[in-house]
Design a protein around this motif. Structure first.
Motif, PDB file in Angstrom:
ATOM      1  N   UNK A  34       0.873  -1.182   0.000  1.00 31.20           N
ATOM      2  CA  UNK A  34       0.000   0.000   0.000  1.00 31.20           C
ATOM      3  C   UNK A  34       0.904   1.224   0.000  1.00 31.20           C
ATOM      4  N   UNK A  35       0.822   2.027  -1.041  1.00 34.09           N
ATOM      5  CA  UNK A  35       1.617   3.254  -1.103  1.00 34.09           C
ATOM      6  C   UNK A  35       0.721   4.450  -0.813  1.00 34.09           C
ATOM      7  N   UNK A  36       1.204   5.348   0.035  1.00 30.99           N
ATOM      8  CA  UNK A  36       0.395   6.507   0.421  1.00 30.99           C
ATOM      9  C   UNK A  36       1.222   7.665   0.972  1.00 30.99           C
ATOM     10  N   UNK A  37       2.502   7.448   1.270  1.00 32.07           N
ATOM     11  CA  UNK A  37       3.345   8.511   1.813  1.00 32.07           C
ATOM     12  C   UNK A  37       4.010   9.266   0.664  1.00 32.07           C
ATOM     13  N   UNK A  38       3.752  10.565   0.563  1.00 30.49           N
ATOM     14  CA  UNK A  38       4.236  11.364  -0.552  1.00 30.49           C
ATOM     15  C   UNK A  38       5.608  11.960  -0.253  1.00 30.49           C
ATOM     16  N   UNK A  39       6.482  11.832  -1.246  1.00 28.76           N
ATOM     17  CA  UNK A  39       7.829  12.394  -1.147  1.00 28.76           C
ATOM     18  C   UNK A  39       8.093  13.259  -2.371  1.00 28.76           C
ATOM     19  N   UNK A  40       8.811  14.351  -2.122  1.00 26.72           N
ATOM     20  CA  UNK A  40       9.312  15.229  -3.172  1.00 26.72           C
ATOM     21  C   UNK A  40      10.802  15.360  -2.920  1.00 26.72           C
ATOM     22  N   UNK A  41      11.621  14.801  -3.805  1.00 22.33           N
ATOM     23  CA  UNK A  41      13.014  14.590  -3.448  1.00 22.33           C
ATOM     24  C   UNK A  41      13.053  13.533  -2.365  1.00 22.33           C
ATOM     25  N   UNK A  42      13.808  13.794  -1.306  1.00 27.83           N
ATOM     26  CA  UNK A  42      13.847  12.866  -0.167  1.00 27.83           C
ATOM     27  C   UNK A  42      12.996  13.369   1.002  1.00 27.83           C
ATOM     28  N   UNK A  43      12.295  14.487   0.798  1.00 24.17           N
ATOM     29  CA  UNK A  43      11.493  15.074   1.869  1.00 24.17           C
ATOM     30  C   UNK A  43      10.049  14.582   1.793  1.00 24.17           C
ATOM     31  N   UNK A  44       9.550  14.060   2.911  1.00 23.32           N
ATOM     32  CA  UNK A  44       8.160  13.629   2.957  1.00 23.32           C
ATOM     33  C   UNK A  44       7.243  14.837   3.116  1.00 23.32           C
ATOM     34  N   UNK A  45       6.027  14.707   2.569  1.00 26.48           N
ATOM     35  CA  UNK A  45       5.003  15.730   2.705  1.00 26.48           C
ATOM     36  C   UNK A  45       3.863  15.171   3.570  1.00 26.48           C
ATOM     37  N   UNK A  46       4.035  15.179   4.883  1.00 29.59           N
ATOM     38  CA  UNK A  46       3.042  14.555   5.778  1.00 29.59           C
ATOM     39  C   UNK A  46       1.684  15.235   5.736  1.00 29.59           C
TER      40      UNK A  46
END
Length: 368
Positions: free
Chosen positions: A58-70
């Motif tokens: 299950x994919x759901x955690x968003x990343x832009x570069x190596x930074x997560x967007x919680x």
């Protein structure tokens, strides 16, 4: 004892190579995500081996570069992919060192999002069916029955475009006057990619003592086709995304290494690391169209249980680093507008991979 140790370690190494994709929007299932150069390798000439692998994430955690967007999860704007895949494989030992294998994948995927349905309501799209079939051959550089303490295997394979790459479903609030409209589902849940691929792969092991060994494995999928002609409809979200209107056909890679330990007569354990992903650009051919490049570094515990000719395996790669780098289309938009741009991708926390296989021994000349 040495033969038993060798067979247990070899089985673990081969099966660990089977579960390639850690699971994220950026990294599609390839059976890819499996020519199964691992588990499908029999030990001797004339042996057949067959089995089934099941993989879920299950994919759901968003990343832009190596930074997560919680905030995406907090605000309920995250994209959620559920991926179920079943890989059936059959292999044959041409000799004690040459093996050939075929893998037939079946996939069942779902994708829940807001932005694909007018941004006002969350709906899901689905895809199912056969994925891209792979055929491969592998060769042990050293006869494994002469030297059981160290070996390397090289392999070559092809990926056939047997999976649908234009699977479609209903998208809501996107047609005229907010009506529903049938469109191709997102690239991440398409059963196939529409490309004829070439696969280079290898693996090896080194026995440290009577109970422990180290292993390594890897592959690279070359997808020479540029784009597959399937519309993404991303240009309807913004005129700036015109360069992402058609799906790209992407390369894919994976490498892994670790330590395996014989825990009993039938059981062995593994602890390894895995690095895999989709590159920003392909090695062969152009890299136009829409892709989500990404890579995942995971730690991978696993367990392997062998009884007679049956083998059971469970591994759970857990992501420790996820990256969605700037794509070529991101860079084009950045150059055009003068504003920084790096798209995002949703990644999974972990992958569950379960496999069962049966070795069917062949008749050896010495037995006749």
């Amino acid at each position: 004892m040495r033969l038993r140790l060798f067979l247990l370690i070899l089985s673990l190494v081969l099966i660990s190579a089977q579960s390639w994709s850690q699971g994220c929007v950026a990294i599609r299932h390839f059976s890819t995500c499996s020519p199964t150069y691992g588990q499908s390798n029999p030990s001797t000439r004339g042996d057949f081996q067959t089995g089934l692998n099941y993989r879920y994430f299950k994919s759901f955690r968003h990343f832009r570069g190596t930074e997560e967007e919680p905030d995406r999860v907090t605000n309920n704007t995250e994209v959620i992919n559920h991926s179920h895949s079943f890989d059936y494989f059959l292999s044959y030992g041409i000799t004690d060192r040459w093996q050939v294998a075929v893998t037939i994948p079946l996939v069942l995927n779902s994708r829940s999002s807001l932005y694909e349905h007018g941004r006002s309501e969350r709906y899901s799209t689905f895809s199912r069916g056969m994925g891209d079939v792979t055929i491969n051959t592998n060769y042990w550089l050293i006869d494994p029955f002469i030297n059981s303490s160290f070996n390397l295997q090289a392999g070559f394979g092809v990926k056939l475009p047997t999976g649908s790459y234009n699977a479609s479903d209903i998208f809501y609030n996107v047609g005229p006057n907010g009506s529903p409209e049938t469109r191709p589902v997102d690239q991440s849940i398409q059963p196939g990619d529409g490309g004829f691929g070439l696969i280079l792969q290898g693996q090896g092991y080194y026995v440290l003592n009577t109970r422990a060994s180290i292993y390594a494995a890897g592959f690279y999928l070359f997808n020479p086709r540029n784009t597959n002609g399937i519309r993404t409809f991303r240009e309807t979200l913004s005129p700036l995304l015109e360069n992402e209107a058609i799906m790209s056909v992407t390369d894919q890679f994976s490498v892994q290494a670790g330590l395996s330990f014989v825990a009993g007569t039938h059981m062995s354990l593994q602890a390894g690391v895995r690095y895999e992903g989709i590159p920003v650009s392909d090695v062969i051919g152009k890299s136009e169209g829409f892709r989500r490049p990404g890579n995942v570094l995971s730690v991978e515990p696993g367990i392997n249980y062998t009884v007679g000719n049956w083998n059971l395996m469970l591994s759970v790669p857990v992501a420790v680093r996820r990256e969605r780098p700037q794509s070529l289309t991101d860079k084009e938009i950045e150059d055009e507008t003068g504003n920084p741009r790096n798209g995002d991708a949703a990644f999974a926390d972990y992958l569950i991979n379960v496999g069962v296989s049966l070795r069917i021994p062949g008749k050896r000349i010495t037995d006749i």
